[in-house]
Design a protein around this motif. Structure first.
Motif, short mmCIF file in Angstrom:
data_model
loop_
_atom_site.label_atom_id
_atom_site.label_comp_id
_atom_site.label_asym_id
_atom_site.label_seq_id
_atom_site.Cartn_x
_atom_site.Cartn_y
_atom_site.Cartn_z
N ASP A 79 41.96 42.03 53.28
CA ASP A 79 43.52 42.97 53.25
C ASP A 79 44.51 41.95 53.43
O ASP A 79 45.52 42.34 52.98
CB ASP A 79 43.42 44.28 54.06
N SER A 136 47.84 42.99 50.35
CA SER A 136 48.49 42.79 49.09
C SER A 136 48.25 43.64 47.91
O SER A 136 49.14 43.76 46.92
CB SER A 136 47.92 41.27 48.46
N GLY A 137 47.10 44.63 48.18
CA GLY A 137 46.75 45.56 47.34
C GLY A 137 47.35 46.77 47.22
O GLY A 137 46.81 47.76 46.79
N VAL A 168 40.95 47.59 42.51
CA VAL A 168 40.87 46.37 43.47
C VAL A 168 39.55 46.58 44.03
O VAL A 168 38.85 47.62 44.29
CB VAL A 168 41.86 46.61 44.75
N SER A 173 47.47 37.22 48.47
CA SER A 173 47.34 37.66 47.22
C SER A 173 45.95 38.72 47.04
O SER A 173 44.80 38.14 47.72
CB SER A 173 47.59 36.80 45.98
N LEU A 174 45.91 39.30 45.72
CA LEU A 174 44.43 39.97 45.83
C LEU A 174 43.54 38.76 45.39
O LEU A 174 42.37 38.83 45.68
CB LEU A 174 44.68 41.11 44.65
#
Length: 519
Positions: free
Chosen positions: A458, A163-164, A425, A462-463
């Motif tokens: 990962d 998501s990042g 992140v 979502s983050l």
């Protein structure tokens, strides 16, 4: 989101406000970069130049959020397959177009083990990376996960959802490269072919200076403000500070640690001083059998009085590190490192459970940056508390050479290194430094459970959902202690009266190209 950091300005990342005007020659302190090509540049001095020569798909605003830059759009329905559309009209300084090929070319080059590029690791999530890392892979091999759709569109397939990924793309290792640059890496490293607001003026004069001039054909909205940027290269930050005081420099992105109080007194109005996200640590070479016992590493950490060192040497201006992720990052937690607490009795007890270590232990740091004094304080503490003799090994002034010793795992004892975030992140403080085989994993740490937790983070939707897994991975570090966290840095940017507007970004540091100068 990150805590914003903008000195003397409330501007965003793309334009300055306030006094001053475009034009002038901005004279900048630098140490010798290692590389000026995106695929290879992974150290701070290099990246501070590369970010003026090149532009990538995204950049970061003052909150640390990714904003589209050369990309028109970046989309994914599943966080695994991403479609990138580029803005039209960008060119490299040699006239080549900045198109889908230029990004795919750069990433294929960086990820191919045959090219031995420092930023190869950052391509590791792209499908086909394992094939690109096999011995004997052809130099023209390409990722199976990268596909050109048309001149301005390409797709990226990752091995696992992440998501990042959009945030990661702002790291300079993902910037595009011209074909001419790939065809002759050494020439391009000496005389870069970029697509950013500045271009090389002449060529890199090693250990002397790098001079950039404004790229008048730059297609972006954030055109360079100074006519020229002159990076003057010093091998000693003390000498650089003397040059600044003598009126020979306009900006220093750091000052000698022992001069912080003096700088604050003399340059309070032109000084940006605030907590930063830079992480200083003492790495432990786990590839050396003397440092393979976690209890010994824990004992060494607990025998360090960080606050006393900070008070005595840094005028109390730094914050002791009690974890591995910068406090202003989402997911960071204070006090998760039990063994970061100074406790002489506990350190002795732990040390007695080990086989001990025969001295003298060599303590490594790069020369010319003011690290000797605090390293000596650590050595004295170990000698007094644990009876370990030591000697300093601070004799490499070229930071690129020092990093090569790190990359080659040639350190013969604990070593000083630092880390700054490549993207906003929390994973940026974990995976590149501690994942098995990662490019900046200089300690040689390898823990399959850690790797698994990073992969779980990962793969989250979502983050926010990724944070628990990343935190669990950090907890493993706090137990295994492959490095000893020392402190969180202090942004100490100082500038001369020639500067009207200073612009600073919490992720990418000083934005020299957006600084305005007094006439």
């Amino acid at each position: 989101m990150l805590t914003a950091a903008c000195g003397g300005s409330d501007s965003d990342d793309s334009e300055s406000t306030g006094g001053g005007s475009a034009g002038g020659d901005l004279r900048i302190y630098s140490s010798e970069p290692a590389f000026l090509v995106p695929s290879a540049a992974d150290d701070e001095p290099s990246i501070l130049v590369v970010r003026q020569l090149y532009r990538g798909l995204v950049k970061y605003d003052q909150e640390g959020a990714p904003q589209l830059d050369v990309a028109e759009s970046i989309e994914s329905d599943d966080n695994k397959t991403w479609t990138v559309k580029l803005k039209d009209g960008y060119t490299f300084t040699n006239g080549e177009p900045v198109d889908a090929d230029s990004f795919l070319r750069s990433w294929n080059y960086a990820g191919n083990v045959s090219n031995a590029q420092n930023n190869s690791y950052f391509m590791g999530r792209i499908a086909g990376f394992d094939e690109m890392q096999k011995e004997g892979v052809k130099k023209n091999a390409t990722f199976s996960g990268l596909k050109k759709v048309d001149d301005l569109t390409f797709t990226i397939e990752l091995t696992e959802p992440f998501s990042g990924f959009e945030s990661v793309l702002g790291y300079s290792g993902f910037f595009p490269m011209a074909q001419e640059c790939v065809d002759n890496f050494d020439a391009c490293n000496k005389q870069p072919i970029g697509n950013g607001p500045y271009m090389i003026d002449g060529e890199w004069e090693n250990n002397v200076q790098i001079k950039l001039k404004r790229n008048e054909d730059y297609a972006g909205e954030d055109a360079g403000k100074p006519d020229t940027l002159t990076y003057r290269i010093f091998d000693d930050v003390e000498a650089a500070y003397a040059a600044f005081e003598g009126g020979e420099l306009d900006v220093m992105y750091t000052v000698p640690p022992n001069k912080i109080a003096e700088v604050e007194q003399n340059y309070g109005e032109t000084l940006l001083k605030e907590p930063s996200s830079s992480f200083t640590y003492l790495g432990l070479p786990t590839y050396d059998e003397r440092f393979q016992d976690p209890k010994l590493r824990q004992a060494l950490s607990m025998a360090i009085d960080r606050q006393a060192i900070i008070d005595a040497i840094f005028d109390g201006s730094l914050a002791p590190a009690t974890g591995f992720v910068a406090p202003n990052f989402d997911g960071a937690r204070e006090g998760i490192c039990e063994y970061c607490e100074f406790d002489e009795d506990a350190a002795k007890a732990l040390y007695e459970e080990t086989d001990g270590i025969e001295g003298p232990v060599e303590l490594w740091a790069n020369a010319g940056s003011g690290h000797e004094e605090w390293l000596q304080a650590i050595g004295d503490g170990w000698k007094n508390t644990l009876g370990i003799d030591y000697k300093l090994k601070v004799d490499i002034t070229d930071f690129g050479q020092y990093l090569k010793v790190a990359d080659d795992k040639k350190f013969t004892g604990p070593y000083r290194l630092g880390w700054g975030p490549d993207y906003p992140v929390m994973e940026t403080y974990l995976a590149p430094l501690y994942t098995t085989g990662a490019s900046s994993n200089n300690s040689g740490y390898a823990n399959p459970e850690f790797d698994k937790l990073i992969q779980e983070g990962d793969a989250a939707d979502s983050l926010e959902d990724a944070i628990p897994s990343y935190q669990a991975a950090e907890d493993l570090l706090a137990e295994d202690m492959p490095v000893i966290p020392m402190w969180w840095g202090l942004t100490t940017v100082v500038w001369s009266d020639n500067v009207a507007e200073m612009v600073h970004n919490p992720i990418t540091d000083v934005d020299y190209g957006q600084i305005t100068m007094n006439n």
